[in-house]
Scaffold this active site. Sequence first.
Site, mmCIF file in Angstrom:
data_model
loop_
_atom_site.group_PDB
_atom_site.id
_atom_site.type_symbol
_atom_site.label_atom_id
_atom_site.label_comp_id
_atom_site.label_asym_id
_atom_site.label_seq_id
_atom_site.Cartn_x
_atom_site.Cartn_y
_atom_site.Cartn_z
ATOM 1 N N ARG A 233 0.847 -1.179 0.000
ATOM 2 C CA ARG A 233 0.000 0.000 0.000
ATOM 3 C C ARG A 233 0.889 1.237 0.000
ATOM 4 O O ARG A 233 1.905 1.286 0.699
ATOM 5 C CB ARG A 233 -0.927 0.030 1.225
ATOM 6 C CG ARG A 233 -2.098 -0.938 1.136
ATOM 7 C CD ARG A 233 -3.095 -0.503 0.076
ATOM 8 N NE ARG A 233 -4.296 -1.331 0.030
ATOM 9 C CZ ARG A 233 -4.452 -2.370 -0.773
ATOM 10 N NH1 ARG A 233 -3.465 -2.753 -1.571
ATOM 11 N NH2 ARG A 233 -5.594 -3.045 -0.787
ATOM 12 N N ASP A 257 4.769 -0.015 -7.040
ATOM 13 C CA ASP A 257 3.540 -0.361 -7.749
ATOM 14 C C ASP A 257 2.334 0.316 -7.114
ATOM 15 O O ASP A 257 1.236 0.248 -7.665
ATOM 16 C CB ASP A 257 3.355 -1.886 -7.743
ATOM 17 C CG ASP A 257 2.156 -2.335 -8.569
ATOM 18 O OD1 ASP A 257 2.092 -1.960 -9.761
ATOM 19 O OD2 ASP A 257 1.288 -3.056 -8.041
ATOM 20 N N GLU A 262 -3.635 7.420 -5.969
ATOM 21 C CA GLU A 262 -3.727 6.613 -7.183
ATOM 22 C C GLU A 262 -4.949 7.019 -7.992
ATOM 23 O O GLU A 262 -6.019 7.221 -7.422
ATOM 24 C CB GLU A 262 -3.782 5.123 -6.825
ATOM 25 C CG GLU A 262 -2.501 4.629 -6.160
ATOM 26 C CD GLU A 262 -2.520 3.136 -5.838
ATOM 27 O OE1 GLU A 262 -3.497 2.447 -6.219
ATOM 28 O OE2 GLU A 262 -1.565 2.663 -5.201
ATOM 29 N N HIS A 281 -0.128 -0.022 -10.031
ATOM 30 C CA HIS A 281 -0.885 -0.929 -9.155
ATOM 31 C C HIS A 281 -1.429 -2.117 -9.958
ATOM 32 O O HIS A 281 -2.627 -2.413 -9.937
ATOM 33 C CB HIS A 281 -2.020 -0.180 -8.455
ATOM 34 C CG HIS A 281 -2.458 -0.856 -7.177
ATOM 35 N ND1 HIS A 281 -3.067 -0.176 -6.139
ATOM 36 C CD2 HIS A 281 -2.381 -2.149 -6.765
ATOM 37 C CE1 HIS A 281 -3.353 -1.018 -5.159
ATOM 38 N NE2 HIS A 281 -2.941 -2.237 -5.519
#
Length: 328
Positions: A233, A257, A262, A281
Amino acid sequence: MASLCLILQRIHEAGPDLMRSAGHEVRLAGSLERAALLAEIAGARAVLTRDALVDAALMDAAPGLRVIGVHGTGVDNVDLAAATARGIPVVNTPGANARSVAEHALALVFHLAKQIGPGERAVRTGDASFKYRSALTELEGVTFGVVGFGAIGRETARLARALGMEPLVWTRRAHDPAVAAAGFAHEPDLGRLLARADIVSLHLPGGPQTRHLIGRAEIARMKPTAFLVNTARGAVIDEEALVEALRGKRIGGAGLDVFAQEPLPLSSPLVGLENVVLTPHVAGSTEAALRRTATALARQVAEVLDGRRPGHLVNTDVAPRLWPEGAS
């Protein structure tokens, strides 16, 4: 009687197919825009989400809601306290995407260690001198720090060992028998792990307990050549502190990632840095992982709708109310 299962974000079609075969109506939300979603969710008996927010207001807009399903492991996008207060079970799918996320973490490591991105750009721009100024890393024998030891952390450690690296594991438990049982070395002090590791790979859930676990002080403990990889996260890392360290080349690089916001805004300072590799992600988004995750989630949602206790109940406090002792 068929129950309406509202899917907030698209999942692999194997999941909806399974729910339809169990006799339930399945619908993909037309929009995540707040007013539209509050209206659309009204008749839902089940809500399935990937990372879209499911808060108290959304729950209250669906008075017949019986289950919230989370596609993946992290449930920080669901108000668990509100769900528990309303007697709504929350289910997730730990381990369904573990192999794919672990592979992605290692892919980020290889990208950094072998400078795949800079090397590829050098070829495309005719930069023949890159070969003579690049500093590549051999991974055999390096200390691979694993922070968090759930299904993904365990699989990542296993793959790192298979590649000749030496995993060293930290968990939030001072004495974690699961680490030794899996055959890995356990370092109970996070600071010492950060100081010893050549690579640090994060595998922790989101939430208040892990927010900014890796901040300025922690990054300062890392070796100047170390790589920091995050497929967990975004909030686990203090992004501002990481940017400062990358700009100052106080660590070797980072593979990310996940991000604090986001999708990552193009205005983020991370975008302009050469010593970081960024992916959107997608670590758990292989075909195999998406199929496993969607079907695992659909099975549990169907279990709850059928009156049975699911295999991965997150808010276990609701169990005595819904499944009294001795009930199936």
